[in-house]
Write a protein that holds these residues in place. Structure first.
Motif, PDB file in Angstrom:
ATOM      1  N   SER A 207     -80.302   1.705  65.178  1.00 35.57           N
ATOM      2  CA  SER A 207     -79.689   0.405  65.466  1.00 35.57           C
ATOM      3  C   SER A 207     -78.172   0.456  65.299  1.00 35.57           C
ATOM      4  O   SER A 207     -77.406  -0.018  66.156  1.00 35.57           O
ATOM      5  CB  SER A 207     -80.293  -0.674  64.559  1.00 35.57           C
ATOM      6  OG  SER A 207     -79.670  -1.919  64.780  1.00 35.57           O
ATOM      7  N   LEU A 208     -77.706   1.044  64.205  1.00 38.57           N
ATOM      8  CA  LEU A 208     -76.265   1.125  63.945  1.00 38.57           C
ATOM      9  C   LEU A 208     -75.562   1.985  64.996  1.00 38.57           C
ATOM     10  O   LEU A 208     -74.480   1.635  65.499  1.00 38.57           O
ATOM     11  CB  LEU A 208     -76.017   1.684  62.547  1.00 38.57           C
ATOM     12  CG  LEU A 208     -76.394   0.759  61.375  1.00 38.57           C
ATOM     13  CD1 LEU A 208     -76.240   1.495  60.053  1.00 38.57           C
ATOM     14  CD2 LEU A 208     -75.520  -0.489  61.384  1.00 38.57           C
ATOM     15  N   ALA A 209     -76.182   3.138  65.315  1.00 41.93           N
ATOM     16  CA  ALA A 209     -75.570   4.033  66.303  1.00 41.93           C
ATOM     17  C   ALA A 209     -75.499   3.360  67.673  1.00 41.93           C
ATOM     18  O   ALA A 209     -74.488   3.497  68.395  1.00 41.93           O
ATOM     19  CB  ALA A 209     -76.366   5.334  66.384  1.00 41.93           C
ATOM     20  N   ALA A 210     -76.543   2.629  68.049  1.00 43.25           N
ATOM     21  CA  ALA A 210     -76.556   1.933  69.341  1.00 43.25           C
ATOM     22  C   ALA A 210     -75.472   0.863  69.390  1.00 43.25           C
ATOM     23  O   ALA A 210     -74.787   0.684  70.411  1.00 43.25           O
ATOM     24  CB  ALA A 210     -77.935   1.323  69.577  1.00 43.25           C
ATOM     25  N   SER A 217     -63.720   0.610  71.652  1.00 43.76           N
ATOM     26  CA  SER A 217     -62.917   1.679  71.041  1.00 43.76           C
ATOM     27  C   SER A 217     -63.697   2.988  70.977  1.00 43.76           C
ATOM     28  O   SER A 217     -63.130   4.076  71.098  1.00 43.76           O
ATOM     29  CB  SER A 217     -62.494   1.274  69.631  1.00 43.76           C
ATOM     30  OG  SER A 217     -63.638   0.977  68.825  1.00 43.76           O
ATOM     31  N   ILE A 218     -64.995   2.891  70.804  1.00 40.08           N
ATOM     32  CA  ILE A 218     -65.832   4.093  70.739  1.00 40.08           C
ATOM     33  C   ILE A 218     -66.076   4.648  72.137  1.00 40.08           C
ATOM     34  O   ILE A 218     -66.084   5.864  72.360  1.00 40.08           O
ATOM     35  CB  ILE A 218     -67.170   3.774  70.048  1.00 40.08           C
ATOM     36  CG1 ILE A 218     -66.940   3.299  68.606  1.00 40.08           C
ATOM     37  CG2 ILE A 218     -68.097   4.987  70.062  1.00 40.08           C
ATOM     38  CD1 ILE A 218     -66.286   4.326  67.712  1.00 40.08           C
ATOM     39  N   MET A 225     -68.787   9.179  71.149  1.00 41.04           N
ATOM     40  CA  MET A 225     -69.921   8.755  71.955  1.00 41.04           C
ATOM     41  C   MET A 225     -71.061   9.788  71.854  1.00 41.04           C
ATOM     42  O   MET A 225     -72.231   9.441  71.680  1.00 41.04           O
ATOM     43  CB  MET A 225     -69.503   8.598  73.414  1.00 41.04           C
ATOM     44  CG  MET A 225     -68.665   7.356  73.696  1.00 41.04           C
ATOM     45  SD  MET A 225     -69.683   5.878  73.855  1.00 41.04           S
ATOM     46  CE  MET A 225     -70.484   6.204  75.426  1.00 41.04           C
ATOM     47  N   LYS A 226     -70.661  11.037  71.959  1.00 37.83           N
ATOM     48  CA  LYS A 226     -71.636  12.117  71.889  1.00 37.83           C
ATOM     49  C   LYS A 226     -72.298  12.160  70.503  1.00 37.83           C
ATOM     50  O   LYS A 226     -73.511  12.365  70.374  1.00 37.83           O
ATOM     51  CB  LYS A 226     -70.954  13.451  72.189  1.00 37.83           C
ATOM     52  CG  LYS A 226     -71.895  14.640  72.194  1.00 37.83           C
ATOM     53  CD  LYS A 226     -71.147  15.930  72.503  1.00 37.83           C
ATOM     54  CE  LYS A 226     -72.077  17.113  72.463  1.00 37.83           C
ATOM     55  NZ  LYS A 226     -71.375  18.398  72.717  1.00 37.83           N
ATOM     56  N   HIS A 227     -71.460  11.946  69.466  1.00 35.28           N
ATOM     57  CA  HIS A 227     -71.965  11.977  68.087  1.00 35.28           C
ATOM     58  C   HIS A 227     -73.021  10.895  67.853  1.00 35.28           C
ATOM     59  O   HIS A 227     -74.106  11.176  67.317  1.00 35.28           O
ATOM     60  CB  HIS A 227     -70.800  11.802  67.107  1.00 35.28           C
ATOM     61  CG  HIS A 227     -71.243  11.661  65.669  1.00 35.28           C
ATOM     62  ND1 HIS A 227     -71.791  12.695  64.956  1.00 35.28           N
ATOM     63  CD2 HIS A 227     -71.205  10.571  64.839  1.00 35.28           C
ATOM     64  CE1 HIS A 227     -72.096  12.277  63.743  1.00 35.28           C
ATOM     65  NE2 HIS A 227     -71.736  10.994  63.639  1.00 35.28           N
ATOM     66  N   TYR A 228     -72.732   9.658  68.271  1.00 36.62           N
ATOM     67  CA  TYR A 228     -73.681   8.565  68.059  1.00 36.62           C
ATOM     68  C   TYR A 228     -74.935   8.735  68.924  1.00 36.62           C
ATOM     69  O   TYR A 228     -76.039   8.353  68.520  1.00 36.62           O
ATOM     70  CB  TYR A 228     -73.014   7.219  68.334  1.00 36.62           C
ATOM     71  CG  TYR A 228     -72.003   6.831  67.266  1.00 36.62           C
ATOM     72  CD1 TYR A 228     -72.404   6.702  65.937  1.00 36.62           C
ATOM     73  CD2 TYR A 228     -70.667   6.598  67.583  1.00 36.62           C
ATOM     74  CE1 TYR A 228     -71.489   6.361  64.947  1.00 36.62           C
ATOM     75  CE2 TYR A 228     -69.740   6.260  66.610  1.00 36.62           C
ATOM     76  CZ  TYR A 228     -70.161   6.140  65.291  1.00 36.62           C
ATOM     77  OH  TYR A 228     -69.265   5.810  64.319  1.00 36.62           O
ATOM     78  N   ALA A 229     -74.756   9.297  70.098  1.00 35.28           N
ATOM     79  CA  ALA A 229     -75.921   9.572  70.955  1.00 35.28           C
ATOM     80  C   ALA A 229     -76.829  10.609  70.301  1.00 35.28           C
ATOM     81  O   ALA A 229     -78.075  10.502  70.348  1.00 35.28           O
ATOM     82  CB  ALA A 229     -75.459  10.063  72.320  1.00 35.28           C
TER      83      ALA A 229
END
Length: 416
Positions: A207-210, A217-218, A225-229
């Motif tokens: 949920s937080l990453a999405a 800004s991200i 973007m790649k990190h959260y994905a």
């Protein structure tokens, strides 16, 4: 301190059962004692009547004083037999007649002891009233008295013993069943609590990453973007693995789990399992090394379930790692099997828990602190899958030094 009601019931039941058992035993012993007293009374009456009959016959008594011959023995035995039947005593006996200086007295009974065993006899002194003649001592002995008393108790004694044993066995079975049900209930409660905790963590991270991906800004930073994905993918895989564990265990218990076997390269499968944890290995700086020394590494197995087996073991090694985590995976061949050893330098497991870790819902206790992850299903699932493939799994572990799991699976020759 709060008293557990289930264990209180078990204790009360056990104490009550013991009390009933002791009362029943006491009742049996009291009954045997009463039976013996009744027998003693009847035996004393037999001896008294016989003694009176002998003393009344002056001529026979005089002959006995002079000498006891076969005819006298037969006469005395016939009198004894008559009164034995009259008082309903059907048991082997023998008697002795001899002169004595003892005074005439009422029939008494007392214990006498020979060299071999203690034996009870019933004694009576009889005389003819002439002080110049010796009195005679008549002794009646029952060699099998105890067996006769037990036989008189008969079915009552046997039935009582059988009932006691049946009640004890059934009560003990009930207590064991109650304890088992209590253990299952406790494990189920722990499982639900752990499931809530374990599902909550990846869901929160996803949920937080999405949400972060929606920030402008991200979105302008490709690396973030790649990190959260990657976080979403990793936590999704973790969640899927946990769901698969629960569903697979349910299917295993029902015997419904499908095993779709095919010839697979086990070393390649292990390598694929390692790749699933690339991000975790990088974040936690885990030093994972592999030594694939097996020459025969083809097995007949279910690719999905075996992948889950190695993923579970690698995941455990990562979860229970400490500082400077190290994981080592080795393969070798031995006696028609491929041996896979997965070892780590994690927190380890006490020897007393080595066999229990493969039981359903079991998790090594750590007090009230929730620092042990998982449902307690992983190793149970692993053991069942390995055994369904004709193999076995063993554990070697020392507290604070690490754990090593060794899996043995039969290999097959690769078909061209």
């Amino acid at each position: 301190m709060k008293i557990n009601k289930t264990y209180l019931i078990i204790v009360i039941t056990a104490v009550s059962l013991l009390a009933i058992f002791l009362i029943e035993i006491k009742w049996i012993l009291e009954t045997a004692k009463i039976r013996e007293e009744l027998f003693n009374e009847r035996a004393s009456m037999v001896l008294s009547k016989t003694a009176n009959a002998l003393s009344t016959d002056k001529q026979s008594f005089h002959n006995l004083q002079m000498n006891v011959d076969k005819n006298d023995v037969h006469q005395i035995d016939s009198v004894f037999s008559y009164y034995m039947k009259y008082y309903n005593i059907h048991i082997d006996y023998y008697f002795e007649v001899k002169p004595t200086d003892r005074p005439i007295s009422n029939v008494t009974s007392y214990l006498i002891e020979d060299k071999k065993h203690k034996q009870e006899s019933y004694n009576a002194c009889i005389g003819d009233g002439d002080s110049t003649n010796k009195n005679l001592e008549l002794k009646l002995i029952f060699p099998k008295k105890e067996q006769f008393i037990r036989a008189e108790m008969g079915s009552m004694f046997i039935t009582s013993i059988i009932l006691i044993l049946v009640v004890m066995i059934l009560s003990w079975k009930s207590i064991l069943s109650l304890m088992k049900e209590k253990l299952i209930a406790d494990h189920t409660t722990d499982f639900l609590n752990n499931m809530t905790h374990e599902f909550k963590t990846p869901l929160t991270n996803i949920s937080l990453a999405a949400k972060m991906l929606f920030k402008e800004s991200i979105q302008q930073q490709e690396q973030k973007m790649k990190h959260y994905a990657e976080i979403i993918i990793e936590e999704n895989d973790r969640l899927k693995l946990q769901v698969d564990q629960v569903l697979s265990m349910t299917a295993l218990e029902r015997g419904e789990i499908p095993i779709d076997k095919s010839v697979i390269n086990l070393q390649e499968l292990i390598f694929q399992s390692i790749k699933r944890f690339a991000i975790q290995l990088e974040i936690k700086k885990v030093n994972l090394t592999s030594e694939f020394n097996a020459n025969n590494f083809w097995v007949s197995g279910d690719k999905i379930h075996l992948n889950n087996v190695f993923s579970n073991l690698i995941d455990n090694s990562i979860k229970y790692s400490k500082n400077n985590p190290k994981i080592k995976i080795q393969t070798n061949n031995s006696s028609g099997n491929i041996i896979i050893a997965i070892s780590d330098n994690g927190i380890g497991i006490k020897k007393q828990y080595h066999k229990k870790v493969f039981k359903k819902f079991f998790r090594v206790p750590t007090g009230d602190i929730h620092n042990v992850k998982g449902f307690g299903l992983g190793l149970t699932y692993i053991k069942n899958i390995i055994e369904l493939h004709g193999g076995n799994i063993e554990i070697q572990s020392h507290l604070g030094k690490g754990t090593k799991f060794t899996i043995s699976l039969p290999y097959v020759e690769k078909q061209s």
